[in-house]
Design an enzyme around this catalytic site. Structure first.
Site, short mmCIF file in Angstrom:
data_model
loop_
_atom_site.label_atom_id
_atom_site.label_comp_id
_atom_site.label_asym_id
_atom_site.label_seq_id
_atom_site.Cartn_x
_atom_site.Cartn_y
_atom_site.Cartn_z
N HIS A 175 2.65 3.13 2.13
CA HIS A 175 4.00 3.18 2.67
C HIS A 175 4.95 2.42 1.76
CE1 HIS A 175 7.20 2.63 5.84
NE2 HIS A 175 6.90 3.91 5.99
N CYS A 176 4.49 1.32 1.22
CA CYS A 176 5.34 0.46 0.38
C CYS A 176 5.78 1.16 -0.91
CB CYS A 176 4.59 -0.83 0.01
SG CYS A 176 4.14 -1.88 1.39
N ILE A 177 4.97 2.09 -1.41
CA ILE A 177 5.28 2.68 -2.71
C ILE A 177 5.97 4.04 -2.59
CG2 ILE A 177 3.34 1.47 -3.75
CD1 ILE A 177 1.88 4.19 -3.94
N SER A 232 0.83 -1.20 0.00
CA SER A 232 0.00 0.00 0.00
C SER A 232 0.87 1.25 0.00
CB SER A 232 -0.96 -0.03 1.19
OG SER A 232 -1.92 1.00 1.06
#
Length: 343
Positions: A335-337, A333
């Site tokens: 934070h990951c991107i 989501s």
């Protein structure tokens, strides 16, 4: 920032001021089923919210990577001047893991990328970290061990959270036989003074249990984790075990952790009916806002409560819940991107 005896620089906490937030534009229907345009709409929402001024705080400057001319034109039409659009090859959009970890505005740490333990090997992902550092006019220190940014979470003073499931997984660094091996590597690269070890992450997490899906620092000696939602929450045992560990921990300076729980999304299934690692913990702390992913989960009250609790923590920022269903199909989501660059 903090410096320890070996002179390794500790990356600032995420709530400290950013010069920029880096992200990337979903591209390729082979990666984004049924079409990339749905994930693009969610990334557009993130960029619009991040760049907005809130509560007398200036929004973030967003730097958006695009991998080809079609993506550049699409991104320009979607976000226009809200982001600096940069043509740069990359594999997929998970810059938290493939991008650099910025230690200061002009110093970054780059780590070896092996496709999350060999599961997802995409061309250019092994080069994007140094490319981003170069574009940012930052010196890049290269470390020859595998470390994804989502596998750790720090307080800016040398305390880090991580999971054994990921960091000690033989598919990352098979030479690491003990926790001490991993701790020594984190100390040398990121100035770690203490590592708090959790056992594992969410069910069906492609990343082998990244900690940014289950526990996050939100202030000095203050950690947020999730509580199960509903009797059928597939992660109930894991979430309760995480809370139990954190409740008995201290930071690197000996301060007992304050542990706040927010509701999990509960049982969430993808379009094929498989349980997905949906998490309210994958929020991004921006300069003026905190963006928390929501998934249209069956318990709307849980999402509303999670936003309310986080808003009480981040009183000087605006809490915004945004849909992340299509980004989640890729495994993560908001934070990951993203990856923040300190001011």
């Amino acid at each position: 920032m903090s410096v320890i005896d070996n002179k390794a620089v500790v990356p600032p906490a995420e709530w400290e001021e950013h010069a920029a937030v880096w992200t990337a534009w979903p591209t390729g229907d082979d990666l984004w089923a049924p079409e990339a345009k749905f994930a693009r709409l969610e990334v557009e929402g993130l960029i619009r919210s991040l760049s907005e001024d809130c509560n007398d705080r200036k929004g973030d400057k967003v730097k958006l990577l695009v991998k080809n001319e079609e993506a550049r034109e699409s991104a320009q039409a979607a976000v226009g001047d809200l982001a600096e659009i940069i043509l740069q090859p990359y594999g997929d959009i998970w810059l938290r893991d493939t991008g650099p970890i910025f230690l200061t505005h002009d110093l970054a740490a780059s780590f070896r990328v092996n496709g999350w333990g060999g599961k997802y090997i995409y061309e250019h992902d092994d080069k994007v970290s140094r490319a981003v550092a170069w574009i940012a006019d930052a010196r890049s220190e290269q470390y020859e061990f595998v470390l994804e940014g989502g596998a750790i979470d720090g307080d800016g003073k040398g305390t880090f959270l991580t999971t054994r499931e990921c960091l000690l997984n033989a598919n990352r660094n098979p030479d690491w036989k003990t926790q001490a091996d991993a701790e020594e590597a984190l100390q040398s690269a990121l100035g770690a003074r203490k590592v708090i070890w959790l056992e594992g992450g969410l069910l069906n997490d492609h990343t082998d249990g990244h900690v940014d899906n289950v526990a996050r620092f939100v202030g000095p000696a203050h950690v947020v984790c999730m509580a199960p939602t509903g009797d059928d929450d597939p992660n109930a045992d894991v979430l309760n075990a995480i809370y139990d560990v954190l409740s008995h921990e201290t930071d690197a300076d000996g301060n007992k952790l304050k542990v706040t729980r927010i509701p999990s999304p509960g049982l969430y299934r993808d379009a094929e009916g498989a349980i997905s690692p949906a998490s309210h913990m994958n929020f991004l702390i921006g300069n003026a806002s905190v963006i928390m992913p929501i998934y249209g989960e069956k318990s709307e009250a849980a999402a509303e409560e999670a936003i309310s609790i986080l808003q009480d923590i981040f009183k000087d920022r605006q809490l915004i819940g945004l849909p992340s269903n299509y980004i989640l199909t890729g495994g993560g989501s908001f934070h990951c991107i993203t990856q923040q660059q300190p001011a």
